[in-house]
Design a protein around this motif. Sequence first.
Motif, PDB file in Angstrom:
ATOM      1  N   ASP A   1     -15.521 -29.222   7.551  1.00 29.25           N
ATOM      2  CA  ASP A   1     -14.563 -30.309   7.348  1.00 29.25           C
ATOM      3  C   ASP A   1     -14.398 -30.641   5.867  1.00 29.25           C
ATOM      4  OD1 ASP A   1     -13.844 -30.548   9.973  1.00 29.25           O
ATOM      5  OD2 ASP A   1     -15.071 -32.320  10.372  1.00 29.25           O
TER       6      ASP A   1
ATOM      7  N   ARG B   1     -12.178 -28.004   4.221  1.00 29.68           N
ATOM      8  CA  ARG B   1     -10.769 -28.159   4.633  1.00 29.68           C
ATOM      9  C   ARG B   1     -10.150 -29.427   4.075  1.00 29.68           C
ATOM     10  NH1 ARG B   1     -10.434 -27.566  10.949  1.00 29.68           N
ATOM     11  NH2 ARG B   1      -9.071 -29.279  10.417  1.00 29.68           N
TER      12      ARG B   1
ATOM     13  N   LYS C   1     -11.859 -38.384   8.045  1.00 28.52           N
ATOM     14  CA  LYS C   1     -12.619 -38.633   9.277  1.00 28.52           C
ATOM     15  C   LYS C   1     -13.624 -39.746   9.096  1.00 28.52           C
ATOM     16  CE  LYS C   1     -12.217 -34.124  11.472  1.00 28.52           C
ATOM     17  NZ  LYS C   1     -12.929 -33.002  12.099  1.00 28.52           N
TER      18      LYS C   1
ATOM     19  N   ASP D   1     -10.928 -32.462   5.218  1.00 23.57           N
ATOM     20  CA  ASP D   1     -10.790 -33.408   6.330  1.00 23.57           C
ATOM     21  C   ASP D   1     -11.893 -34.453   6.396  1.00 23.57           C
ATOM     22  OD1 ASP D   1      -8.583 -31.970   7.128  1.00 23.57           O
ATOM     23  OD2 ASP D   1      -9.663 -30.823   8.644  1.00 23.57           O
TER      24      ASP D   1
END
Length: 78
Positions: free
Chosen positions: A65, A68, A74, A70
């Motif tokens: 994550d 990427r 999150k 992300d």
Amino acid sequence: MQQPGLHGRNRDKNGEISRKHGNTLVSTLRKIYGPSFAPAAQPSDRLADVLVEMDEPSLTKLVHDHERGDLEGKVASA
């Protein structure tokens, strides 16, 4: 220090994760990744304190994550 199962990545890469998200509680990360995330850690532990001892499946999710882009979103929405 190379770790098996990290597909060529190493824990040094995770220094960036620790700097950016080190104060994030394991309980917050379990909301994102489920109750099996970092099973040896206490919910009140900070990511920076458990990162070096984290199990491979949990570390792989976290690194994936982060790579990427992300992870920050999150954590913010958890």
